[in-house]
Write an enzyme that holds these catalytic residues in place. Structure first.
Site, PDB file in Angstrom:
ATOM      1  N   HIS A  71     -28.272  25.059  -8.962  1.00  0.00           N
ATOM      2  CA  HIS A  71     -28.939  25.699  -7.605  1.00  0.00           C
ATOM      3  C   HIS A  71     -27.634  26.309  -6.853  1.00  0.00           C
ATOM      4  O   HIS A  71     -26.617  25.642  -7.587  1.00  0.00           O
ATOM      5  CB  HIS A  71     -29.528  24.618  -6.138  1.00  0.00           C
ATOM      6  CG  HIS A  71     -31.030  24.154  -7.655  1.00  0.00           C
ATOM      7  ND1 HIS A  71     -32.298  24.901  -6.401  1.00  0.00           N
ATOM      8  CD2 HIS A  71     -31.699  23.933  -8.049  1.00  0.00           C
ATOM      9  CE1 HIS A  71     -33.764  24.724  -7.052  1.00  0.00           C
ATOM     10  NE2 HIS A  71     -32.546  23.761  -8.775  1.00  0.00           N
TER      11      HIS A  71
ATOM     12  N   HIS B   9     -29.614  23.643 -15.309  1.00  0.00           N
ATOM     13  CA  HIS B   9     -30.342  23.954 -14.340  1.00  0.00           C
ATOM     14  C   HIS B   9     -29.850  23.724 -12.670  1.00  0.00           C
ATOM     15  O   HIS B   9     -29.518  22.899 -12.521  1.00  0.00           O
ATOM     16  CB  HIS B   9     -31.740  23.415 -13.983  1.00  0.00           C
ATOM     17  CG  HIS B   9     -32.735  23.552 -12.806  1.00  0.00           C
ATOM     18  ND1 HIS B   9     -33.823  23.866 -13.552  1.00  0.00           N
ATOM     19  CD2 HIS B   9     -32.523  23.070 -11.357  1.00  0.00           C
ATOM     20  CE1 HIS B   9     -34.001  23.803 -12.192  1.00  0.00           C
ATOM     21  NE2 HIS B   9     -33.954  23.292 -11.495  1.00  0.00           N
TER      22      HIS B   9
ATOM     23  N   ASN C 193     -31.993  28.709  -6.695  1.00  0.00           N
ATOM     24  CA  ASN C 193     -31.756  28.912  -8.470  1.00  0.00           C
ATOM     25  C   ASN C 193     -30.339  29.501  -8.618  1.00  0.00           C
ATOM     26  O   ASN C 193     -30.632  30.719  -7.778  1.00  0.00           O
ATOM     27  CB  ASN C 193     -32.617  28.304  -9.176  1.00  0.00           C
ATOM     28  CG  ASN C 193     -34.190  27.384  -9.179  1.00  0.00           C
ATOM     29  OD1 ASN C 193     -34.660  27.040  -8.556  1.00  0.00           O
ATOM     30  ND2 ASN C 193     -33.335  26.754 -10.061  1.00  0.00           N
TER      31      ASN C 193
ATOM     32  N   ASP D  60     -40.201  27.244  -9.214  1.00  0.00           N
ATOM     33  CA  ASP D  60     -38.901  26.346  -8.696  1.00  0.00           C
ATOM     34  C   ASP D  60     -38.791  27.285  -7.810  1.00  0.00           C
ATOM     35  O   ASP D  60     -38.546  26.425  -6.088  1.00  0.00           O
ATOM     36  CB  ASP D  60     -37.620  26.341  -9.370  1.00  0.00           C
ATOM     37  CG  ASP D  60     -37.103  24.903  -8.469  1.00  0.00           C
ATOM     38  OD1 ASP D  60     -37.181  24.919  -7.608  1.00  0.00           O
ATOM     39  OD2 ASP D  60     -35.847  24.722  -9.414  1.00  0.00           O
TER      40      ASP D  60
ATOM     41  N   CYS E  73     -36.138  22.267  -3.710  1.00  0.00           N
ATOM     42  CA  CYS E  73     -36.745  21.293  -4.081  1.00  0.00           C
ATOM     43  C   CYS E  73     -37.650  21.270  -2.872  1.00  0.00           C
ATOM     44  O   CYS E  73     -36.614  20.462  -1.810  1.00  0.00           O
ATOM     45  CB  CYS E  73     -36.156  19.955  -4.973  1.00  0.00           C
ATOM     46  SG  CYS E  73     -37.340  19.266  -5.221  1.00  0.00           S
TER      47      CYS E  73
HETATM   48  P1  HMG Z   1     -48.439   9.332  -5.426  1.00  0.00           P
HETATM   49  O1  HMG Z   1     -49.178   9.038  -4.992  1.00  0.00           O
HETATM   50  O2  HMG Z   1     -47.628   8.559  -5.722  1.00  0.00           O
HETATM   51  O3  HMG Z   1     -49.775   9.080  -6.316  1.00  0.00           O
HETATM   52  O4  HMG Z   1     -47.724  10.157  -5.798  1.00  0.00           O
HETATM   53  P2  HMG Z   1     -51.252   8.973  -7.157  1.00  0.00           P
HETATM   54  O5  HMG Z   1     -51.845   8.627  -8.175  1.00  0.00           O
HETATM   55  O6  HMG Z   1     -51.220   7.729  -5.713  1.00  0.00           O
HETATM   56  O7  HMG Z   1     -52.162   9.714  -6.081  1.00  0.00           O
HETATM   57  C1  HMG Z   1     -52.119  10.334  -4.432  1.00  0.00           C
HETATM   58  C2  HMG Z   1     -53.627  11.416  -4.512  1.00  0.00           C
HETATM   59  O8  HMG Z   1     -52.583  12.266  -5.451  1.00  0.00           O
HETATM   60  C3  HMG Z   1     -54.756  11.358  -5.250  1.00  0.00           C
HETATM   61  O9  HMG Z   1     -55.479  12.031  -4.496  1.00  0.00           O
HETATM   62  C4  HMG Z   1     -54.625  11.721  -6.569  1.00  0.00           C
HETATM   63  O10 HMG Z   1     -56.150  12.374  -7.229  1.00  0.00           O
HETATM   64  C5  HMG Z   1     -53.639  13.151  -6.398  1.00  0.00           C
HETATM   65  P3  HMG Z   1     -56.370  11.771  -3.493  1.00  0.00           P
HETATM   66  O11 HMG Z   1     -57.111  10.362  -3.702  1.00  0.00           O
HETATM   67  O12 HMG Z   1     -55.594  11.101  -2.315  1.00  0.00           O
HETATM   68  O13 HMG Z   1     -57.179  12.867  -2.923  1.00  0.00           O
HETATM   69  N1  HMG Z   1     -53.090  12.928  -8.513  1.00  0.00           N
HETATM   70  C6  HMG Z   1     -52.412  14.201  -8.158  1.00  0.00           C
HETATM   71  N2  HMG Z   1     -53.343  15.273  -8.203  1.00  0.00           N
HETATM   72  C7  HMG Z   1     -53.384  16.605  -9.047  1.00  0.00           C
HETATM   73  N3  HMG Z   1     -52.591  16.529 -10.029  1.00  0.00           N
HETATM   74  C8  HMG Z   1     -51.632  14.911 -10.264  1.00  0.00           C
HETATM   75  C9  HMG Z   1     -51.695  13.975  -9.579  1.00  0.00           C
HETATM   76  N4  HMG Z   1     -51.523  12.495  -9.290  1.00  0.00           N
HETATM   77  C10 HMG Z   1     -52.015  12.280  -8.131  1.00  0.00           C
HETATM   78  N5  HMG Z   1     -50.585  15.517 -11.400  1.00  0.00           N
HETATM   79  C11 HMG Z   1     -47.273  12.143  -7.806  1.00  0.00           C
HETATM   80  C12 HMG Z   1     -47.224  11.166  -7.411  1.00  0.00           C
HETATM   81  C13 HMG Z   1     -45.969  12.200  -8.748  1.00  0.00           C
HETATM   82  C14 HMG Z   1     -48.543  12.214  -7.923  1.00  0.00           C
HETATM   83  C15 HMG Z   1     -46.396  12.959  -6.842  1.00  0.00           C
HETATM   84  O14 HMG Z   1     -45.400  12.630  -6.217  1.00  0.00           O
HETATM   85  C16 HMG Z   1     -45.859  13.913  -6.860  1.00  0.00           C
HETATM   86  O15 HMG Z   1     -46.638  15.688  -6.724  1.00  0.00           O
HETATM   87  N6  HMG Z   1     -44.889  14.174  -6.600  1.00  0.00           N
HETATM   88  C17 HMG Z   1     -44.278  15.367  -7.010  1.00  0.00           C
HETATM   89  C18 HMG Z   1     -43.295  16.552  -6.330  1.00  0.00           C
HETATM   90  C19 HMG Z   1     -43.047  18.093  -6.714  1.00  0.00           C
HETATM   91  O16 HMG Z   1     -43.811  18.104  -7.418  1.00  0.00           O
HETATM   92  N7  HMG Z   1     -41.543  17.916  -6.605  1.00  0.00           N
HETATM   93  C20 HMG Z   1     -41.118  19.239  -7.101  1.00  0.00           C
HETATM   94  C21 HMG Z   1     -41.152  18.768  -8.743  1.00  0.00           C
HETATM   95  S1  HMG Z   1     -38.957  18.266  -8.858  1.00  0.00           S
HETATM   96  C22 HMG Z   1     -38.283  19.655  -8.386  1.00  0.00           C
HETATM   97  O17 HMG Z   1     -38.533  20.692  -8.138  1.00  0.00           O
HETATM   98  C23 HMG Z   1     -37.126  18.861  -8.967  1.00  0.00           C
HETATM   99  C24 HMG Z   1     -36.018  20.326 -10.363  1.00  0.00           C
HETATM  100  O18 HMG Z   1     -36.135  21.485 -10.049  1.00  0.00           O
HETATM  101  C25 HMG Z   1     -35.377  20.683 -11.362  1.00  0.00           C
HETATM  102  C26 HMG Z   1     -33.958  20.208 -10.416  1.00  0.00           C
HETATM  103  O19 HMG Z   1     -33.641  21.403  -9.496  1.00  0.00           O
HETATM  104  O20 HMG Z   1     -33.178  18.650  -9.822  1.00  0.00           O
HETATM  105  C27 HMG Z   1     -37.231  20.015 -11.590  1.00  0.00           C
HETATM  106 MG    MG Z   2     -34.508  23.088  -9.366  1.00  0.00          MG
END
Ligand code: HMG
Ligand code: MG
Length: 307
Positions: free
Chosen positions: A215, A213, A255, A21, A246
């Site tokens: 922030h 969790h 955080n 994070d 995020c």
């Molecule tokens: P999408 O564009 O809808 O997915 O994203 P897709 O299936 O159409 O794939 C698009 C591209 O991503 C493709 O590549 C896939 O191969 C690739 P391209 O053909 O364009 O070259 N791809 C991947 N590559 C590597 N690993 C994977 C993967 N999946 C697809 N797993 C997706 C959907 C969910 C993948 C995207 O929206 C995403 O990665 N989101 C992550 C966002 C994120 O990490 N946010 C931060 C974490 S959450 C947070 O911080 C909150 C938290 O701390 C709690 C809080 O504070 O409340 C946890």
């Molecule tokens: Mg967080």
């Protein structure tokens, strides 16, 4: 001076999220070597759970594009629990290939944030997680879920606790063993925390299934943590030095700082097994790598005392 408070837990598990994070939201991208050293140092300071990285799309979170390299190193060399974020089966495959034993999916309590963070609505994101959770539990992994925007959402405003409980219960029914309640944008206050945990109890979800969790956007993270401890919560997420945020939630800042948490817990006589001096050294070292001061008040105070 240690002043134990009746009703508080005697031990707290700190779930360290700095490498994930913390680093996902920094404009300075640090190398895989710096990340692995960061994780080693966190473990050496006594942290027993260190969330390592995210197997997400590198286009979405370029800061963690080296997830495989970092995880492959630490899984061999660092002997602590090393959970990783996985949003979909592709992420789970990558994590399993490298020997992950603990994964986390990350749901949203709100429709808007599900779309912003996962590129699909709330229902579709739960459909995306179901096979991830099923396959991970079948493979004997521990599976945590986050439920983000559990208190407030920058687009939708205050969040209905019934919605938070409903999404969480569905994820528990899928097989998640722990729900971390995410105050993604740091707007929660202590009364809200107590009331949400009470809503969970009324829905049959005990504190053993919950983590918090926070922030620290509005400076409430520590007060909120104390409120959660008073309700019986024993797993608290925190980030060394107070790094974090995020990239897909406007107004999310760092955080709860692990050192701030340690300072409070030590004063309450609650065991964590973490060496605060080693952790302060690590956070100061990381602040140098990132080229910005460390946001934690406790780190600043302890660093000033040393001079
Ligand atoms: P999408 O564009 O809808 O997915 O994203 P897709 O299936 O159409 O794939 C698009 C591209 O991503 C493709 O590549 C896939 O191969 C690739 P391209 O053909 O364009 O070259 N791809 C991947 N590559 C590597 N690993 C994977 C993967 N999946 C697809 N797993 C997706 C959907 C969910 C993948 C995207 O929206 C995403 O990665 N989101 C992550 C966002 C994120 O990490 N946010 C931060 C974490 S959450 C947070 O911080 C909150 C938290 O701390 C709690 C809080 O504070 O409340 C946890
Ligand atoms: Mg967080």
């Amino acid at each position: 001076m240690v002043v134990p408070e009746p009703g508080l837990p005697t031990e707290v598990t700190i779930y360290e999220v700095g490498p994930r994070d913390g680093l996902q939201n920094e404009s300075a991208v640090v190398s895989a070597d710096v990340k692995t050293e960061f994780i080693r140092r966190l473990a050496d300071a006594g942290l027993r759970t260190v969330e390592t990285t995210s197997f997400v799309s590198p286009k979405w979170v370029p800061q963690l594009a080296d997830a495989a390299e970092v995880f492959a190193d630490v899984v061999k060399n660092v002997d602590v629990d090393l959970p990783v974020l996985v949003p979909n089966e592709r992420g789970l495959d990558r994590a399993l290939e490298l020997g992950a034993r603990h994964v986390a999916v990350f749901a949203s309590a709100t429709e808007t944030f599900a779309r912003k963070n996962l590129n699909r609505g709330l229902e579709a994101s739960l459909d995306m997680f179901a096979p991830v959770v099923a396959r991970a539990t079948d493979a004997g992994l521990r599976v945590r879920t986050y439920v983000s925007m559990a208190f407030g959402d920058p687009w939708e405003g205050p969040v209905d606790p019934a919605q938070v409980v409903d999404v969480s219960v569905r994820l528990i029914e899928m097989g998640c063993d722990q729900v971390s309640l995410g105050d993604t944008i740091g707007v929660a206050t202590a009364g809200q925390v107590t009331s949400l945990i009470d809503r969970f109890a009324k829905a049959g979800v005990g504190v053993d299934k919950l983590a918090v969790h926070f922030h620290d956007t509005y400076g409430q993270a520590l007060a909120n943590t104390l409120a959660a401890l008073r309700c019986g919560i024993t797993t608290v997420d925190a980030s060394a030095g107070g790094l974090g945020g995020c990239p897909y939630a406007k107004s999310a800042t760092g955080n709860l700082a692990t050192e701030d948490l340690l300072w409070m817990l030590a004063g309450l006589g609650i065991e964590t097994g973490v060496d605060i001096d080693k952790l302060v050294d690590t956070s100061l070292w990381m602040a140098d790598r990132l080229g910005r001061p460390c946001p934690s008040r406790t780190v600043s105070a302890l660093a000033a005392e040393r001079q």
